[in-house]
Design a protein around this motif. Structure first.
Motif, PDB file in Angstrom:
ATOM      1  N   ASP A 245       0.708  -0.955  -0.074  1.00 42.35           N
ATOM      2  CA  ASP A 245      -0.015   0.046   0.019  1.00 42.35           C
ATOM      3  C   ASP A 245       1.098   1.165   0.253  1.00 42.35           C
ATOM      4  O   ASP A 245       0.967   2.399  -0.810  1.00 42.35           O
ATOM      5  CB  ASP A 245      -1.115  -0.207   1.599  1.00 42.35           C
ATOM      6  N   CYS A 246       2.031   1.265   0.277  1.00 37.83           N
ATOM      7  CA  CYS A 246       2.605   2.211   0.939  1.00 37.83           C
ATOM      8  C   CYS A 246       3.569   2.082  -0.353  1.00 37.83           C
ATOM      9  O   CYS A 246       3.778   3.514  -1.156  1.00 37.83           O
ATOM     10  CB  CYS A 246       4.182   1.735   2.437  1.00 37.83           C
ATOM     11  N   ALA A 247       3.411   1.051  -1.254  1.00 38.16           N
ATOM     12  CA  ALA A 247       4.204   1.944  -2.858  1.00 38.16           C
ATOM     13  C   ALA A 247       3.461   2.434  -3.530  1.00 38.16           C
ATOM     14  O   ALA A 247       3.405   3.102  -4.714  1.00 38.16           O
ATOM     15  CB  ALA A 247       5.014   0.212  -2.986  1.00 38.16           C
ATOM     16  N   VAL A 248       2.247   2.030  -3.533  1.00 34.72           N
ATOM     17  CA  VAL A 248       1.518   2.475  -4.326  1.00 34.72           C
ATOM     18  C   VAL A 248       0.333   3.287  -3.860  1.00 34.72           C
ATOM     19  O   VAL A 248       0.513   4.308  -5.325  1.00 34.72           O
ATOM     20  CB  VAL A 248       0.398   1.525  -4.845  1.00 34.72           C
ATOM     21  N   TYR A 249       0.540   4.006  -2.941  1.00 33.15           N
ATOM     22  CA  TYR A 249      -0.355   5.485  -2.775  1.00 33.15           C
ATOM     23  C   TYR A 249       0.629   6.059  -2.675  1.00 33.15           C
ATOM     24  O   TYR A 249       0.053   7.113  -3.591  1.00 33.15           O
ATOM     25  CB  TYR A 249       0.020   5.241  -0.862  1.00 33.15           C
ATOM     26  N   ASN A 250       1.964   6.228  -3.250  1.00 36.25           N
ATOM     27  CA  ASN A 250       3.070   7.246  -3.433  1.00 36.25           C
ATOM     28  C   ASN A 250       2.729   8.577  -4.861  1.00 36.25           C
ATOM     29  O   ASN A 250       2.622   9.387  -4.759  1.00 36.25           O
ATOM     30  CB  ASN A 250       3.977   7.547  -2.510  1.00 36.25           C
ATOM     31  N   PRO A 251       2.885   7.212  -5.467  1.00 36.92           N
ATOM     32  CA  PRO A 251       2.785   8.114  -7.241  1.00 36.92           C
ATOM     33  C   PRO A 251       0.773   8.266  -6.911  1.00 36.92           C
ATOM     34  O   PRO A 251       0.892   9.592  -7.777  1.00 36.92           O
ATOM     35  CB  PRO A 251       2.832   6.774  -8.362  1.00 36.92           C
ATOM     36  N   CYS A 252       0.145   7.898  -6.454  1.00 38.43           N
ATOM     37  CA  CYS A 252      -1.886   8.040  -6.420  1.00 38.43           C
ATOM     38  C   CYS A 252      -1.937   9.457  -5.822  1.00 38.43           C
ATOM     39  O   CYS A 252      -2.207  10.751  -6.489  1.00 38.43           O
ATOM     40  CB  CYS A 252      -2.163   7.238  -5.868  1.00 38.43           C
ATOM     41  N   TRP A 253      -0.576   9.366  -4.695  1.00 41.93           N
ATOM     42  CA  TRP A 253      -0.911  11.106  -3.010  1.00 41.93           C
ATOM     43  C   TRP A 253      -0.428  11.868  -4.689  1.00 41.93           C
ATOM     44  O   TRP A 253      -1.172  13.108  -5.092  1.00 41.93           O
ATOM     45  CB  TRP A 253      -0.233  11.049  -2.827  1.00 41.93           C
ATOM     46  N   PHE A 254       0.859  11.833  -5.540  1.00 34.87           N
ATOM     47  CA  PHE A 254       1.295  12.658  -6.447  1.00 34.87           C
ATOM     48  C   PHE A 254       0.305  13.187  -7.463  1.00 34.87           C
ATOM     49  O   PHE A 254       0.458  14.449  -7.184  1.00 34.87           O
ATOM     50  CB  PHE A 254       2.451  12.175  -6.616  1.00 34.87           C
ATOM     51  N   ILE A 255      -0.331  12.404  -8.084  1.00 31.72           N
ATOM     52  CA  ILE A 255      -1.399  12.760  -9.015  1.00 31.72           C
ATOM     53  C   ILE A 255      -2.235  13.401  -8.300  1.00 31.72           C
ATOM     54  O   ILE A 255      -2.460  14.975  -8.327  1.00 31.72           O
ATOM     55  CB  ILE A 255      -1.759  11.508  -9.320  1.00 31.72           C
ATOM     56  N   ARG A 256      -3.052  13.081  -7.355  1.00 34.27           N
ATOM     57  CA  ARG A 256      -4.150  13.604  -6.811  1.00 34.27           C
ATOM     58  C   ARG A 256      -3.527  15.614  -6.173  1.00 34.27           C
ATOM     59  O   ARG A 256      -3.959  16.261  -6.424  1.00 34.27           O
ATOM     60  CB  ARG A 256      -4.377  12.691  -5.796  1.00 34.27           C
ATOM     61  N   ARG A 257      -2.235  15.643  -5.664  1.00 37.97           N
ATOM     62  CA  ARG A 257      -1.348  16.878  -4.642  1.00 37.97           C
ATOM     63  C   ARG A 257      -1.752  17.426  -6.123  1.00 37.97           C
ATOM     64  O   ARG A 257      -2.072  18.891  -5.915  1.00 37.97           O
ATOM     65  CB  ARG A 257      -0.951  16.482  -4.020  1.00 37.97           C
ATOM     66  N   ASN A 258      -1.557  17.354  -7.655  1.00 41.26           N
ATOM     67  CA  ASN A 258      -0.552  18.155  -8.793  1.00 41.26           C
ATOM     68  C   ASN A 258      -1.916  17.964  -9.501  1.00 41.26           C
ATOM     69  O   ASN A 258      -1.832  19.149  -9.813  1.00 41.26           O
ATOM     70  CB  ASN A 258       0.364  17.321  -8.804  1.00 41.26           C
ATOM     71  N   CYS A 259      -2.738  17.413  -9.457  1.00 47.10           N
ATOM     72  CA  CYS A 259      -4.067  16.931 -10.539  1.00 47.10           C
ATOM     73  C   CYS A 259      -5.221  16.930 -10.534  1.00 47.10           C
ATOM     74  O   CYS A 259      -5.810  17.561 -11.330  1.00 47.10           O
ATOM     75  CB  CYS A 259      -3.334  16.193 -11.973  1.00 47.10           C
ATOM     76  N   GLY A 260      -5.815  16.713  -9.050  1.00 44.41           N
ATOM     77  CA  GLY A 260      -6.667  16.471  -8.990  1.00 44.41           C
ATOM     78  C   GLY A 260      -7.261  15.060  -9.371  1.00 44.41           C
ATOM     79  O   GLY A 260      -6.304  13.903  -9.178  1.00 44.41           O
TER      80      GLY A 260
END
Length: 307
Positions: free
Chosen positions: A178-193
Motif C-alpha cells: 500500500d505504501c508503494a502504490v499510494y505515493n504515486p497516487c498521492w502525487f497525482i491527486r496533489r498536483n492534478c486532482g
C-alpha cells in the motif's frame, strides 16, 4: 535508542511512502526539511554524495532509498508489521515493481499537466542533471497520453484487488505494498486532482482516502545542523557482516563505490562494513559528522570498485 530522523521535503513522493509507513507504525520521528534541489549542504556530509530523497538517520547510521528505510523500520519496530496479511517476499517484490513502474508515469503525468509556478528556480535544470537527459515540459505534455495509458492499465489491477471488499491492497491491514502504490497516487491527486483515468476507479479513490487518514505518525521539526550534531555525537551501530554466499567475493574492508542504477547516479565511496543479500553498508568519515555507516539496498544500485 536514538531518534528516527527523516531528511525529506513535503512534496517528495518517495518521502510520502516513508511518512505513511511511519503512520502505519504510529512512530514518533524528527523531521528535517531539505532543499528540493541541489545543493544540499547539510545532507551531503551524512550520505557522502547520495542526493535522492528521502534519507533516514538514526544516530550515525544513515539509510538511503525507501527500500532500505522501510526494511530497517520493520526490523526495529516490528509491530504493527508492514507485512500483516502478506509476507516479506511478496511485499518487497511488489513494492519494488511498483516503484519502478508507477513512479515515472505518475511524475510525467503531473509535470505534463500542472502549473510550474511553485517550483523553485533551477528545478528543471537540477532534475535534468539528476536524470542525465533534458527535462522538456513540452515533451512531457505531448507524452501525457502515454503516461495515462500506462497508469490506467496498472490501476485496473489495484482496483481489482479491492473488489472483494478488503480495505487495503493485501487485506484488512495496510502493508508495504500500500505504501508503494499510494505515493504515486498521492502525487497525482496533489498536483492534478481527481482526473482521468483516476476518476473511473471509485474503489481505488476510496482506498487513497483511507491511506491518507492513516497520517504520518508523530513528527516534530529538527534543524539540519542539529541532525549533523547528533551524528557527530554518535557511533554507527552497524557491525561487520559477511554474506557467506556473496558471489563476487566482497568482504569487509574493501573500498566500494555505490550509486543508483536509474537516476541521481552520484557515487558514494567508502569502506565496506557489512553486506547481505538485501543490504550493503559502507563506513565513511566527514569532518562535520565524524564516522558514519551509510546503508543502501542492493536492488536498484550499482556496487563496484572506485574509479
Amino acid at each position: 535508542m536514538s531518534d528516527i530522523i527523516l531528511h525529506h521535503y513535503p512534496t517528495s513522493p518517495f518521502a510520502e511512502k516513508v511518512r505513511i509507513a511511519l503512520g502505519i507504525k504510529g512512530l514518533a520521528w524528527k523531521s528535517v526539511i531539505i532543499p528540493i534541489i541541489m545543493p544540499k549542504p547539510d545532507l551531503m556530509p551524512l550520505t557522502g554524495g547520495y542526493r535522492k530523497t528521502p534519507v533516514m538517520q538514526i544516530g550515525a547510521d544513515i539509510y538511503c532509498d525507501s527500500q532500505c528505510i522501510l526494511r530497517e523500520l520493520e526490523r526495529r519496530f516490528p509491530q504493527p508489521s508492514l507485512y500483516t496479511g502478506t509476507d516479506a517476499g511478496t511485499a518487497n517484490a511488489l513494492a519494488f515493481w511498483h516503484d519502478r513502474n508507477l513512479f515515472m508515469p505518475a511524475v510525467g503525468m503531473a509535470f505534463g499537466s500542472r502549473s510550474m509556478e511553485n517550483l523553485p528556480a533551477g528545478f528543471f535544470e537540477d532534475r535534468a542533471r539528476m536524470s542525465g537527459r533534458p527535462l522538456d515540459l513540452e515533451r512531457l505534455r505531448a507524452a501525457r497520453p502515454l503516461f495515462i495509458d500506462q497508469l490506467r492499465t496498472q490501476w485496473v489491477w489495484f482496483d481489482q484487488m479491492l473488489a472483494d471488499g478488503r480495505a487495503f491492497l493485501q487485506g484488512q491491514h495496510p502493508t508495504l505494498v500500500d505504501c508503494a502504490v499510494y505515493n504515486p497516487c498521492w502525487f497525482i491527486r496533489r498536483n492534478c486532482g481527481v482526473v482521468a483515468p483516476f476518476s473511473e476507479f471509485p474503489r481505488l479513490l476510496a482506498w487513497t482516502e483511507r491511506m491518507e487518514q492513516i497520517g504520518h505518525g508523530q513528527p516534530t521539526p529538527l534543524d539540519s545542523k542539529d541532525a549533523l550534531a547528533i551524528a557527530r555525537a554518535a557511533s554507527p551501530q552497524a557491525t561487520p557482516q559477511i554474506d557467506v554466499h556473496e558471489p563476487l567475493g566482497r568482504t569487509p574492508g574493501v573500498k566500494l563505490e555505490i550509486s543508483p542504477d536509474d537516476t541521481g547516479k552520484d557515487p558514494v565511496v567508502g569502506e565496506l562494513l557489512s553486506i547481505s543479500t538485501q543490504e550493503v553498508v559502507i563506513r565513511r568519515e566527514d569532518p562535520l559528522v565524524g564516522e558514519v555507516a551509510v546503508h543502501f539496498p542492493r536492488t536498484g544500485f550499482v556496487i563496484k570498485a572506485p574509479g
